[in-house]
Enzyme design. Structure first.
Site, PDB file in Angstrom:
ATOM      1  N   ASP A  12      29.818  -4.877 -11.192  1.00 15.22           N
ATOM      2  CA  ASP A  12      29.783  -6.479 -11.566  1.00 15.22           C
ATOM      3  C   ASP A  12      28.613  -6.631 -10.476  1.00 15.22           C
ATOM      4  O   ASP A  12      28.835  -6.910  -9.235  1.00 15.22           O
ATOM      5  CB  ASP A  12      31.070  -7.259 -11.011  1.00 15.22           C
ATOM      6  CG  ASP A  12      31.206  -8.551 -11.076  1.00 15.22           C
ATOM      7  OD1 ASP A  12      30.308  -8.976 -12.057  1.00 15.22           O
ATOM      8  OD2 ASP A  12      31.798  -9.315 -10.255  1.00 15.22           O
ATOM      9  N   GLU A  63      27.851  -5.733 -16.181  1.00 13.97           N
ATOM     10  CA  GLU A  63      28.117  -6.848 -16.825  1.00 13.97           C
ATOM     11  C   GLU A  63      26.594  -7.324 -17.107  1.00 13.97           C
ATOM     12  O   GLU A  63      25.764  -7.275 -16.591  1.00 13.97           O
ATOM     13  CB  GLU A  63      28.705  -7.998 -16.045  1.00 13.97           C
ATOM     14  CG  GLU A  63      28.670  -9.184 -16.421  1.00 13.97           C
ATOM     15  CD  GLU A  63      29.406 -10.082 -15.619  1.00 13.97           C
ATOM     16  OE1 GLU A  63      30.741 -10.298 -15.645  1.00 13.97           O
ATOM     17  OE2 GLU A  63      29.047 -10.986 -14.952  1.00 13.97           O
ATOM     18  N   ASP A  93      35.057  -9.777  -7.190  1.00 12.61           N
ATOM     19  CA  ASP A  93      34.044  -8.904  -7.659  1.00 12.61           C
ATOM     20  C   ASP A  93      34.531  -7.515  -7.882  1.00 12.61           C
ATOM     21  O   ASP A  93      33.915  -6.749  -8.695  1.00 12.61           O
ATOM     22  CB  ASP A  93      32.738  -8.870  -6.590  1.00 12.61           C
ATOM     23  CG  ASP A  93      32.285 -10.271  -6.202  1.00 12.61           C
ATOM     24  OD1 ASP A  93      31.678 -10.994  -6.794  1.00 12.61           O
ATOM     25  OD2 ASP A  93      32.809 -10.852  -5.291  1.00 12.61           O
TER      26      ASP A  93
END
Length: 179
Positions: free
Chosen positions: A7, A68, A141
Protein backbone atom coordinates in the site's frame (compact mmCIF):
# COMPACT_ATOMS: atom_id res chain seq x y z
CA UNK A 1 1.72 -18.86 -3.67
CA UNK A 2 3.26 -16.08 -1.58
CA UNK A 3 2.22 -12.48 -2.29
CA UNK A 4 3.67 -9.23 -1.00
CA UNK A 5 0.98 -6.54 -0.89
CA UNK A 6 2.19 -2.94 -0.94
CA UNK A 7 0.00 0.00 0.00
CA UNK A 8 2.23 2.82 -1.29
CA UNK A 9 2.68 5.95 0.75
CA UNK A 10 5.55 8.34 1.23
CA UNK A 11 5.21 8.69 5.00
CA UNK A 12 3.84 5.19 5.68
CA UNK A 13 4.03 2.38 3.12
CA UNK A 14 2.05 -0.68 4.18
CA UNK A 15 3.66 -4.08 3.61
CA UNK A 16 1.90 -7.41 4.02
CA UNK A 17 2.84 -10.93 3.02
CA UNK A 18 0.25 -13.68 2.62
CA UNK A 19 0.70 -17.37 1.79
CA UNK A 20 -1.93 -19.38 -0.06
CA UNK A 21 -1.90 -23.01 -0.99
CA UNK A 22 -4.87 -22.54 -3.27
CA UNK A 23 -8.48 -21.58 -2.87
CA UNK A 24 -9.44 -19.32 -0.01
CA UNK A 25 -7.06 -20.85 2.56
CA UNK A 26 -4.58 -18.08 3.34
CA UNK A 27 -2.22 -17.31 6.18
CA UNK A 28 -0.34 -14.27 7.40
CA UNK A 29 3.42 -14.37 6.94
CA UNK A 30 4.33 -10.81 7.94
CA UNK A 31 2.84 -7.35 8.18
CA UNK A 32 4.39 -3.95 8.80
CA UNK A 33 4.97 -0.44 7.63
CA UNK A 34 7.99 1.21 6.01
CA UNK A 35 8.29 4.82 7.14
CA UNK A 36 10.16 7.89 5.99
CA UNK A 37 10.74 11.12 7.86
CA UNK A 38 8.80 14.07 6.50
CA UNK A 39 11.73 16.44 7.01
CA UNK A 40 14.00 14.57 4.58
CA UNK A 41 14.38 15.45 0.89
CA UNK A 42 12.13 13.39 -1.40
CA UNK A 43 15.02 11.37 -2.84
CA UNK A 44 16.10 10.26 0.65
CA UNK A 45 12.51 9.41 1.59
CA UNK A 46 12.13 7.26 -1.53
CA UNK A 47 15.49 5.61 -0.80
CA UNK A 48 14.39 4.78 2.77
CA UNK A 49 11.12 3.22 1.59
CA UNK A 50 12.89 1.41 -1.26
CA UNK A 51 15.48 -0.04 1.10
CA UNK A 52 12.72 -1.43 3.32
CA UNK A 53 10.85 -2.90 0.34
CA UNK A 54 14.10 -4.52 -0.84
CA UNK A 55 14.59 -6.05 2.61
CA UNK A 56 11.04 -7.46 2.61
CA UNK A 57 11.49 -8.91 -0.88
CA UNK A 58 14.78 -10.54 0.14
CA UNK A 59 13.47 -11.85 3.47
CA UNK A 60 10.05 -13.12 2.41
CA UNK A 61 10.77 -14.13 -1.21
CA UNK A 62 7.26 -13.62 -2.62
CA UNK A 63 6.10 -15.17 -5.87
CA UNK A 64 4.27 -11.99 -6.84
CA UNK A 65 3.85 -8.39 -5.75
CA UNK A 66 0.49 -6.59 -5.60
CA UNK A 67 0.56 -2.79 -5.51
CA UNK A 68 -2.37 -0.44 -5.12
CA UNK A 69 -3.02 1.34 -8.40
CA UNK A 70 -2.59 5.08 -7.98
CA UNK A 71 -5.70 7.02 -8.79
CA UNK A 72 -6.34 10.74 -9.05
CA UNK A 73 -6.90 12.46 -5.76
CA UNK A 74 -7.68 16.05 -4.93
CA UNK A 75 -4.31 16.51 -3.22
CA UNK A 76 -1.74 16.44 -6.04
CA UNK A 77 1.15 16.35 -3.57
CA UNK A 78 -0.22 13.17 -1.99
CA UNK A 79 -0.84 11.43 -5.29
CA UNK A 80 2.67 12.30 -6.51
CA UNK A 81 4.31 10.76 -3.44
CA UNK A 82 2.12 7.68 -3.72
CA UNK A 83 2.95 7.30 -7.42
CA UNK A 84 6.67 7.68 -6.74
CA UNK A 85 6.60 4.99 -4.04
CA UNK A 86 4.61 2.73 -6.40
CA UNK A 87 7.36 3.13 -8.98
CA UNK A 88 10.06 2.29 -6.44
CA UNK A 89 8.12 -0.86 -5.43
CA UNK A 90 7.58 -1.98 -9.03
CA UNK A 91 11.27 -1.49 -9.91
CA UNK A 92 12.35 -3.46 -6.82
CA UNK A 93 10.11 -6.36 -7.87
CA UNK A 94 11.18 -6.14 -11.54
CA UNK A 95 14.86 -6.34 -10.53
CA UNK A 96 14.06 -9.74 -9.05
CA UNK A 97 11.99 -10.88 -12.03
CA UNK A 98 8.79 -10.91 -9.99
CA UNK A 99 5.42 -10.30 -11.58
CA UNK A 100 3.70 -7.11 -10.40
CA UNK A 101 -0.05 -6.59 -10.42
CA UNK A 102 -1.80 -3.29 -9.87
CA UNK A 103 -5.19 -3.40 -8.16
CA UNK A 104 -7.55 -0.45 -7.73
CA UNK A 105 -9.04 0.27 -4.30
CA UNK A 106 -12.49 -0.82 -5.52
CA UNK A 107 -11.07 -4.11 -6.86
CA UNK A 108 -9.47 -4.77 -3.49
CA UNK A 109 -12.67 -3.94 -1.61
CA UNK A 110 -14.76 -6.17 -3.90
CA UNK A 111 -12.35 -9.11 -3.71
CA UNK A 112 -11.95 -8.96 0.07
CA UNK A 113 -15.43 -7.95 1.22
CA UNK A 114 -17.71 -8.67 -1.73
CA UNK A 115 -18.52 -4.99 -2.27
CA UNK A 116 -16.46 -2.46 -4.20
CA UNK A 117 -17.99 0.23 -1.98
CA UNK A 118 -17.03 -1.30 1.37
CA UNK A 119 -15.51 1.07 3.90
CA UNK A 120 -12.10 0.62 5.51
CA UNK A 121 -13.60 -0.97 8.63
CA UNK A 122 -15.42 -3.63 6.58
CA UNK A 123 -12.28 -4.45 4.61
CA UNK A 124 -10.18 -4.62 7.79
CA UNK A 125 -12.74 -6.94 9.41
CA UNK A 126 -12.57 -9.26 6.41
CA UNK A 127 -8.74 -9.23 6.49
CA UNK A 128 -8.96 -10.40 10.12
CA UNK A 129 -11.50 -13.07 9.20
CA UNK A 130 -9.77 -14.39 6.05
CA UNK A 131 -6.37 -14.59 7.73
CA UNK A 132 -7.80 -15.82 11.05
CA UNK A 133 -6.14 -13.03 13.04
CA UNK A 134 -6.87 -12.02 16.62
CA UNK A 135 -6.90 -8.28 15.86
CA UNK A 136 -6.80 -5.82 12.99
CA UNK A 137 -3.23 -4.97 11.98
CA UNK A 138 -2.34 -1.35 12.74
CA UNK A 139 -1.90 1.18 11.30
CA UNK A 140 -4.50 1.05 8.51
CA UNK A 141 -1.69 1.01 5.89
CA UNK A 142 -0.61 -2.42 7.17
CA UNK A 143 -4.14 -3.82 6.98
CA UNK A 144 -4.55 -2.31 3.50
CA UNK A 145 -1.36 -4.04 2.33
CA UNK A 146 -2.72 -7.39 3.51
CA UNK A 147 -5.99 -6.65 1.69
CA UNK A 148 -3.98 -6.08 -1.50
CA UNK A 149 -2.18 -9.41 -1.08
CA UNK A 150 -5.49 -11.19 -0.39
CA UNK A 151 -7.06 -9.55 -3.44
CA UNK A 152 -4.21 -10.78 -5.58
CA UNK A 153 -4.52 -14.33 -4.27
CA UNK A 154 -8.27 -14.32 -4.94
CA UNK A 155 -8.20 -12.50 -8.29
CA UNK A 156 -4.76 -12.78 -9.75
CA UNK A 157 -3.37 -16.15 -8.77
CA UNK A 158 -3.63 -17.79 -12.17
CA UNK A 159 -2.24 -14.76 -13.98
CA UNK A 160 0.65 -14.60 -11.51
CA UNK A 161 1.57 -18.20 -12.20
CA UNK A 162 1.59 -17.50 -15.94
CA UNK A 163 3.67 -14.34 -15.44
CA UNK A 164 6.10 -16.18 -13.16
CA UNK A 165 6.56 -18.95 -15.73
CA UNK A 166 7.20 -16.39 -18.46
CA UNK A 167 9.69 -14.53 -16.26
CA UNK A 168 11.51 -17.79 -15.50
CA UNK A 169 11.68 -18.60 -19.20
CA UNK A 170 13.09 -15.13 -19.97
CA UNK A 171 15.68 -15.52 -17.20
CA UNK A 172 16.70 -18.93 -18.56
CA UNK A 173 17.10 -17.48 -22.07
CA UNK A 174 19.17 -14.58 -20.71
CA UNK A 175 21.44 -16.98 -18.84
CA UNK A 176 21.85 -19.04 -22.00
CA UNK A 177 23.03 -16.00 -23.95
CA UNK A 178 25.48 -15.02 -21.21
CA UNK A 179 27.15 -18.44 -21.04
Amino acid sequence: MRVLGIDPGLTRCGLGVVDSSGGRAMSLVAVGVARSATDLPIAERLHAIGTEIDAWLDLHRPDAVAVERVFSQHNVRTVMGTAQVSGVAMVAAARRGLPVALHTPSEVKAAVSGSGRADKAQVAAMVVRLLRLDATPKPADASDALALAICHVLRGGAQSRIDAALAAARATRRQGTLA
